[in-house]
Design an enzyme around this catalytic site. Sequence first.
Site, short mmCIF file in Angstrom:
data_model
loop_
_atom_site.label_atom_id
_atom_site.label_comp_id
_atom_site.label_asym_id
_atom_site.label_seq_id
_atom_site.Cartn_x
_atom_site.Cartn_y
_atom_site.Cartn_z
N ALA A 141 0.86 -1.18 0.00
CA ALA A 141 0.00 0.00 0.00
C ALA A 141 0.90 1.23 0.00
CB ALA A 141 -0.88 -0.02 1.24
N GLU B 296 4.57 -4.99 7.18
CA GLU B 296 3.81 -3.92 7.84
C GLU B 296 4.22 -3.72 9.30
OE1 GLU B 296 2.51 -6.37 5.97
OE2 GLU B 296 0.92 -5.60 4.67
N GLY C 55 0.60 -5.05 0.86
CA GLY C 55 -0.56 -5.12 -0.02
C GLY C 55 -0.24 -5.75 -1.37
N GLU D 56 -0.47 -9.38 -0.78
CA GLU D 56 -1.89 -9.67 -0.55
C GLU D 56 -2.67 -9.62 -1.88
OE1 GLU D 56 -1.75 -6.56 2.43
OE2 GLU D 56 -2.57 -7.95 3.89
N1 CAA Z 1 4.60 3.21 -0.62
C1 CAA Z 1 5.02 4.36 -1.17
N2 CAA Z 1 6.19 4.50 -1.81
C2 CAA Z 1 6.98 3.41 -1.89
C3 CAA Z 1 6.61 2.18 -1.33
C4 CAA Z 1 5.37 2.10 -0.67
N3 CAA Z 1 4.89 0.95 -0.16
N4 CAA Z 1 7.60 1.28 -1.56
C5 CAA Z 1 8.56 1.95 -2.25
N5 CAA Z 1 8.18 3.22 -2.45
C6 CAA Z 1 8.92 4.28 -3.14
C7 CAA Z 1 10.06 4.79 -2.27
O1 CAA Z 1 9.59 5.74 -1.35
C8 CAA Z 1 10.97 5.39 -3.34
O2 CAA Z 1 10.43 6.62 -3.72
P1 CAA Z 1 11.38 7.96 -3.68
O3 CAA Z 1 12.43 7.69 -4.69
O4 CAA Z 1 10.44 9.04 -4.07
O5 CAA Z 1 11.91 8.05 -2.30
C9 CAA Z 1 10.77 4.44 -4.51
O6 CAA Z 1 9.55 3.75 -4.29
C10 CAA Z 1 11.89 3.40 -4.63
O7 CAA Z 1 11.97 2.73 -3.38
P2 CAA Z 1 13.34 2.52 -2.59
O8 CAA Z 1 14.28 3.65 -2.87
O9 CAA Z 1 13.01 2.25 -1.17
O10 CAA Z 1 13.89 1.21 -3.34
P3 CAA Z 1 14.84 0.10 -2.75
O11 CAA Z 1 15.21 -0.75 -3.90
O12 CAA Z 1 15.94 0.70 -1.94
O13 CAA Z 1 13.93 -0.75 -1.71
C11 CAA Z 1 11.93 -1.91 -1.01
C12 CAA Z 1 12.84 -1.49 -2.18
C13 CAA Z 1 12.65 -2.91 -0.11
C14 CAA Z 1 10.71 -2.56 -1.62
C15 CAA Z 1 11.54 -0.65 -0.19
O14 CAA Z 1 11.05 0.34 -1.09
C16 CAA Z 1 10.47 -0.90 0.83
O15 CAA Z 1 10.76 -1.44 1.90
N6 CAA Z 1 9.21 -0.47 0.55
C17 CAA Z 1 8.12 -0.53 1.49
C18 CAA Z 1 7.59 -1.95 1.66
C19 CAA Z 1 6.47 -1.98 2.69
O16 CAA Z 1 6.66 -1.66 3.84
N7 CAA Z 1 5.26 -2.38 2.25
C20 CAA Z 1 4.10 -2.45 3.10
C21 CAA Z 1 3.24 -1.23 2.93
S1 CAA Z 1 1.88 -1.15 4.07
C22 CAA Z 1 0.71 -2.17 3.46
O17 CAA Z 1 0.84 -2.73 2.40
C23 CAA Z 1 -0.54 -2.30 4.30
C24 CAA Z 1 -1.52 -3.32 3.84
O18 CAA Z 1 -1.38 -4.49 4.08
C25 CAA Z 1 -2.73 -2.89 3.15
#
Ligand code: CAA
Length: 258
Positions: free
Chosen positions: A65, A132, A109, A112
């Site tokens: 998400a 999460e 998400g 999921e």
């Molecule tokens: N939401 C918004 N933006 C996201 C994102 C997310 N879930 N995941 C990645 N991005 C964005 C980053 O912010 C970044 O944007 P900027 O360049 O503007 O800063 C861009 O995508 C590239 O990401 P990274 O620089 O972090 O790339 P990376 O290769 O270093 O890492 C990753 C990749 C490990 C996937 C890392 O991006 C990450 O940990 N992302 C979040 C994963 C996460 O926590 N997901 C769960 C979300 S909550 C949820 O999903 C709730 C639910 O169940 C409904």
Amino acid sequence: MAYESIIVEIEDEVALIRLNRPDALNALNKQLLDELAAALTEADQNDKVRCIVLTGSEKAFAAGADIKEMADKSFVDVFTEDLFTGPTEAILRVRKPIIAAVSGYALGGGCELAMTCDFIIAAENAKFGQPEINLGVIAGIGGTQRLTRFVGKAKAMDMNLTGRFMDAAEAERSGLVSRVVPTGKVVAEALAAAQKIAEKSQISVRAAKESVNRSYETTLREGLLFERRLFNALFATEDQKEGMSAFLEKREPQFRDK
Ligand code: CAA
């Protein structure tokens, strides 16, 4: 309908829906989720489509998400908006098979969403996770429920409590994905599977999808009864006569979805 966060292509009776927010690793914001729900509903209603493939990019199926969109929301905001329920319900209403072709990150998400599809084909570089817990929340669209049913309590607890990712080999071993293919080949493999499905009688395809899905909703006894009723009912179709005659006559069946 014109979409901005997804790309839809229809070829050989298969709709390929590609999540397309590369700058955010396909994070699921409201616009993307609304467009995805609309595209899936459209594909389900389109007579030229017999199977659907959902994919992302090579780096990310979807990284979850959209954290930027969620970060400042209050309890009342998320409770009232209930952002994920509508799109999830729309996916579950689709009667045609949906194959998730997962390359790269399928997190939160994203994992999921893949699990809401009918089955997952993974690239060797796929990574599944429910991170999460690192954000001070828990999974919100099935990461503690579907994942537990797919991979069992031990692995689901591990992933939901530690936030660790599962690679493609472990995902296949654990029953989360149906096959693993070399990175770069996952969409082609999913399209080939979709085309195989498209060749079948769509009546039996729908019956099979409904019946397998039923096994997650009911007891074994009720599920077996549901399956038997559908099996019996298919003998009322022309496609059953055609399928069995073709076998006996040693030729390919010509299904007409009747
Ligand atoms: N939401 C918004 N933006 C996201 C994102 C997310 N879930 N995941 C990645 N991005 C964005 C980053 O912010 C970044 O944007 P900027 O360049 O503007 O800063 C861009 O995508 C590239 O990401 P990274 O620089 O972090 O790339 P990376 O290769 O270093 O890492 C990753 C990749 C490990 C996937 C890392 O991006 C990450 O940990 N992302 C979040 C994963 C996460 O926590 N997901 C769960 C979300 S909550 C949820 O999903 C709730 C639910 O169940 C409904």
